[in-house]
Design a protein around this motif. Sequence first.
Motif, short mmCIF file in Angstrom:
data_model
loop_
_atom_site.label_atom_id
_atom_site.label_comp_id
_atom_site.label_asym_id
_atom_site.label_seq_id
_atom_site.Cartn_x
_atom_site.Cartn_y
_atom_site.Cartn_z
N PRO A 139 0.78 -1.27 0.00
CA PRO A 139 0.02 0.11 0.12
C PRO A 139 0.78 1.32 0.14
O PRO A 139 0.40 2.24 -0.76
N TRP A 140 1.86 1.37 1.00
CA TRP A 140 2.71 2.69 1.02
C TRP A 140 3.62 2.78 -0.36
O TRP A 140 3.89 4.02 -0.51
N HIS A 141 3.63 1.71 -1.37
CA HIS A 141 4.29 2.13 -2.53
C HIS A 141 3.56 2.76 -3.46
O HIS A 141 4.11 2.91 -4.57
N TYR A 165 5.33 6.59 -3.71
CA TYR A 165 5.04 6.57 -2.27
C TYR A 165 3.76 7.21 -2.05
O TYR A 165 3.55 8.50 -2.38
N MET A 166 3.09 6.89 -1.13
CA MET A 166 1.88 7.55 -0.61
C MET A 166 2.25 8.59 0.51
O MET A 166 3.42 8.40 1.20
N PRO A 167 1.66 9.67 0.92
CA PRO A 167 2.00 10.20 1.97
C PRO A 167 2.14 9.63 3.26
O PRO A 167 1.36 8.85 3.69
N ILE A 168 3.49 9.89 3.88
CA ILE A 168 3.57 9.17 5.30
C ILE A 168 4.30 10.33 6.07
O ILE A 168 5.10 10.89 5.84
N ASP A 169 3.69 10.30 7.11
CA ASP A 169 4.36 11.44 8.19
C ASP A 169 5.74 11.15 8.60
O ASP A 169 5.93 9.78 8.97
N GLY A 170 6.63 12.17 8.60
CA GLY A 170 8.03 11.58 8.95
C GLY A 170 8.72 10.44 8.05
O GLY A 170 9.12 9.51 8.51
N PHE A 171 8.33 10.69 6.67
CA PHE A 171 8.70 9.86 5.60
C PHE A 171 10.40 9.40 5.83
O PHE A 171 11.20 10.24 5.64
N TRP A 172 10.61 8.21 6.19
CA TRP A 172 12.00 7.90 6.85
C TRP A 172 12.78 7.07 5.86
O TRP A 172 14.08 6.54 5.89
N PHE A 173 12.14 6.62 4.57
CA PHE A 173 13.03 6.01 3.60
C PHE A 173 14.14 6.61 3.09
O PHE A 173 13.97 7.76 2.90
N SER A 174 15.17 5.72 2.45
CA SER A 174 16.02 6.14 1.82
C SER A 174 15.79 5.30 0.65
O SER A 174 16.46 4.13 0.44
N PRO A 175 15.25 5.72 -0.33
CA PRO A 175 14.36 4.80 -1.46
C PRO A 175 15.43 4.28 -2.36
O PRO A 175 16.19 4.75 -3.14
N LEU A 176 15.79 2.90 -2.14
CA LEU A 176 16.75 2.14 -2.89
C LEU A 176 16.34 2.16 -4.59
O LEU A 176 16.95 2.32 -5.23
N LYS A 177 15.00 1.94 -4.56
CA LYS A 177 14.81 2.10 -6.15
C LYS A 177 14.94 3.06 -6.84
O LYS A 177 15.50 3.05 -7.90
N VAL A 178 14.84 4.20 -6.28
CA VAL A 178 15.09 5.49 -6.80
C VAL A 178 16.53 5.79 -7.29
O VAL A 178 16.84 6.13 -8.29
N CYS A 195 9.25 10.61 -8.93
CA CYS A 195 9.11 10.34 -7.51
C CYS A 195 8.34 11.08 -6.66
O CYS A 195 8.38 12.48 -6.90
N SER A 196 7.55 10.61 -5.76
CA SER A 196 6.56 11.42 -4.92
C SER A 196 7.67 12.38 -3.90
O SER A 196 8.77 11.97 -3.63
N ASP A 197 7.25 13.64 -3.99
CA ASP A 197 8.02 14.76 -2.95
C ASP A 197 7.92 14.57 -1.66
O ASP A 197 7.36 15.18 -0.97
N LEU A 198 8.87 13.33 -1.21
CA LEU A 198 8.85 13.16 0.23
C LEU A 198 10.36 12.81 0.65
O LEU A 198 11.07 12.44 -0.06
#
Length: 380
Positions: free
Chosen positions: A210-212, A274-287, A299-302
């Motif tokens: 879902p969060w993807h 990516y969906m909106p997530i408070d405090g988006f903590w990922f370091s997106p490997l796919k990106v 990419c989502s602006d997060l």
Amino acid sequence: MRLLYLSADPGVPVLGHKGASVHLRELCAALVQAGAELHIASPRIEPEGDELLAPAEVHPIPAVPAKTPDPVAVTGLTQAQADAVTTLARRLGAQAVYERFSLYSAAGVRTAAALGLPHALEVNAPLREEAARYRTLLHPELAARLESEVMAATDRVLAVSEPLAATLAHQGVEAAKIEVVPNGVCAARFGSPRRDPARFLVGFAGSLKPWHGVEVLVDALTRVPQAHLQVVGHGPLEHLLERLPAERVTRLGARPHAETIELMAGWDVGVAPYMPIDGFWFSPLKVLEYMAAGACPVCSDLGEARELLGGGGRDERGVLVRAGDPGALAQAIAALARDRERARRLGQRARAWAALHRSWSVNAQRALAALEPRRRRSAA
């Protein structure tokens, strides 16, 4: 340095296809290249379709299943795992422990304390919060106690992003021992980009969760009929891909990492909605991998996406879109499909930046540096 790399999470197969597995293997390869004699300890070491990239011994350890219903049993399993890791480290003559943070595990810090070894902790997500939000966290109090034990006992915390580092500090982790070490790529593994002039290829790599933003992606592409979607991965929302006409989507399922990055070389665009997530903590490997492959990242602006993609400035190297907005995503993809030269140019810039600024070899050097000062003190 004879290094024990501990990954106690039974959901991270050493030889699997998921992003966490890729991260583990790439960093291990870089650690070996940096001079470490590496031993990997994990409850998931069986063949699952991928392979190690550098010589390292792999050792099985007992698992602590997250769905064990009795908290007393979990406590016992946690100690049994720690005892097994301590026995292994003693037998190997390990000189340091590097641990990937896991729920319901304190094996790394308990082993380090028992044997007087330096310990560094890699933290990739706020696991308790993630489990409570997206899965099931059966024993939150026990998980919190074990997490506090690990964070207090480790010598160094290597957080994968600034937001995650801030979250850890807010939770009481000593700020002075937190260091931000974002994900990397091995640029040498990515071949030259190639494009099919007959079609505009949009790629997505990763788990369909879902969060993807899988639903956002599908909704957006129904509005861009000139784009063909290629998906590498699987997950619980895979059925949503059936909303697209069959001739406009290629579903490849999970693939070995080498094959995945070869496929990326043929993409005009790589998407991370990516969906909106408070405090988006990922370091997106796919990106980062889209960038290294030369695919234009959308990419989502997060979180750190603005830094990765240049934030729309003169050194723009991708397209940022509002998170959770299929219209904005469709507009961005359609604009790139109309101007494939711009897509190629942004991908080219992204590729050059990723090779220069994000490297697993640098991460490995920082990991070893985090362990060295205490190792020297212990030897003195």
